[in-house]
Design an enzyme around this catalytic site. Structure first.
Site, mmCIF file in Angstrom:
data_model
loop_
_atom_site.group_PDB
_atom_site.id
_atom_site.type_symbol
_atom_site.label_atom_id
_atom_site.label_comp_id
_atom_site.label_asym_id
_atom_site.label_seq_id
_atom_site.Cartn_x
_atom_site.Cartn_y
_atom_site.Cartn_z
ATOM 1 C CB SER A 93 -7.881 3.641 2.927
ATOM 2 O OG SER A 93 -7.185 3.112 3.754
ATOM 3 C CB SER A 141 -8.281 0.616 5.610
ATOM 4 O OG SER A 141 -9.212 1.833 5.739
ATOM 5 C CE LYS A 161 -3.656 2.043 2.942
ATOM 6 N NZ LYS A 161 -4.522 1.898 3.854
#
Length: 376
Positions: free
Chosen positions: A80, A104, A4
């Site tokens: 996210s 997330s 990420k």
């Protein structure tokens, strides 16, 4: 491995999904990334994320645009960490790392048919990760199978002097989580069913039906369901738990990275380099606090009195019913269509776990509910 884009990765741009951070290349790895590389993992790419990790509902950033769900390109992969989830689901990487402040890792894992583990706060280091709310943030694995997720957690877990909350467990021996995988592990396990999280009127009927099927499957495997499981005074305690200061946490991260394009959140907001959908969140973070705000200081979950009270009440209720785990739906509604902002977005019920008491929580593919496990 797919990482990420809020993890520092040496030689790779790290932006937190923000155009304001374009061109920023950290000089070192986040602790979790360094542990992956030391174990032999190959970091293939950084993945898109909700800008500054603000949205649990979609993955859209000013640096990379919109990520779509690989199972249905008209739908979102949640947020996210939706970029990591979509990338792993689409076989662009073997597995990946996400971060979770409240939704997330679990949300994107459920949307993309993956196994996601949000570890106990303090089990994995947050050093070198762009924060949202540092007292709630934690990084963890996202993978296709429980075995892969367990192997990843074994590698990335461990104390780190650069993250003080991990030092609370510094004397804990290294654990190989894969050793505890057991096809018959549910036999005799006592599992509490927290119906308060899926009997809500907003929960989609299909989600309820799938959850009931999963509960039946758990019983078929030998689990003993305590149904329903409840926590006395839950509704009173959960109202006192929110706190956080994105501005202070991000500024602390930027202070450690003098080569970043901006050095404080106020300058980033002034630049206007962000998407309109995070306008309220990012401007609210630099606004003067309201009288009822809990910002700085915001203690970690092990030193915050309301969270301690909630954690003790949860553990007491689990002990009373002799529970090994608690289950409830990972997400309450089907993935939204891209661009839809009116239908129910859903939620993964993050109050019970993990961000309030600091406990771990896992998300499993559609045919199994989520699980919240005691810290021991």
């Amino acid at each position: 491995m797919l990482i990420k884009d809020n993890y520092d990765a040496k030689g790779l741009q790290t932006t937190g999904g923000s155009l304001a951070m374009r061109g920023f290349i950290p000089t070192g790895d986040a602790t979790m990334v360094a542990r992956l590389r030391a174990a032999g993992a190959i970091v293939l790419a950084k993945t898109n994320m909700a800008e500054w990790a603000f949205s649990p509902y979609l993955t859209a950033s000013s640096i990379a645009g919109i990520t779509r769900n690989p199972y249905d390109l008209t739908r979102v992969p949640a947020g996210s960490s939706g970029g990591t989830a979509a990338g792993v689901a689409a076989s662009l990487g073997e597995s990946g790392l996400g971060t979770d402040t409240g939704n997330s890792i679990r949300g994107p894992s459920s949307h993309n048919d993956l196994v996601g583990i949000r570890p106990t706060i303090g089990l994995t280091s947050r050093s070198g990760i762009i924060p949202l709310f540092a007292h709630n943030d934690v990084g963890g694995p996202m993978a296709r199978t429980v075995a892969d997720a367990a192997a990843l957690l074994t590698v990335v877990a461990g104390s780190d002097p650069a993250d003080p909350v991990t030092q609370l467990d510094a004397n804990r021996p290294q654990v190989d989580y894969a050793r505890f995988l057991d096809h018959h592990g549910l036999r005799g396990a006592r599992i509490g069913v927290f119906r308060q999280y899926f009997n809500d009127a907003k929960t989609d009927p299909e989600v309820k039906a799938v959850t009931e099927e999963a509960l039946h499957a758990l019983q078929q495997e030998g689990a003993v369901l305590v149904d329903p499981f409840s926590i006395p005074d839950y509704n009173v305690m959960e109202k006192k738990l929110d706190c956080g200061d994105f501005q202070a946490d991000l500024n602390a991260y930027l202070a450690k990275h003098p080569n970043a394009p901006y050095h404080d959140l106020a300058s980033i907001v002034e630049s206007g380099l962000y998407l309109p959908y995070i306008e309220d969140e990012i401007r609210g973070a630099v606004a003067a606090p309201k009288p009822d705000d809990r910002r700085t200081p915001c203690p970690d979950v092990y030193h915050d009195p309301p969270k301690i009270e909630f954690r003790n009440a949860l553990l007491k209720a689990m002990a009373t019913d002799h529970l090994d785990a608690i289950v409830y739906p990972t997400w309450s509604n089907p993935p939204r269509k891209v661009g839809d902002v009116t239908s129910p977005a859903g939620d993964n019920s993050q109050v019970l776990s993990p961000q309030k008491p600091g406990f771990p929580r896992s998300a499993f593919p559609w045919d199994l509910p989520t699980a919240c496990f005691r810290r021991d």
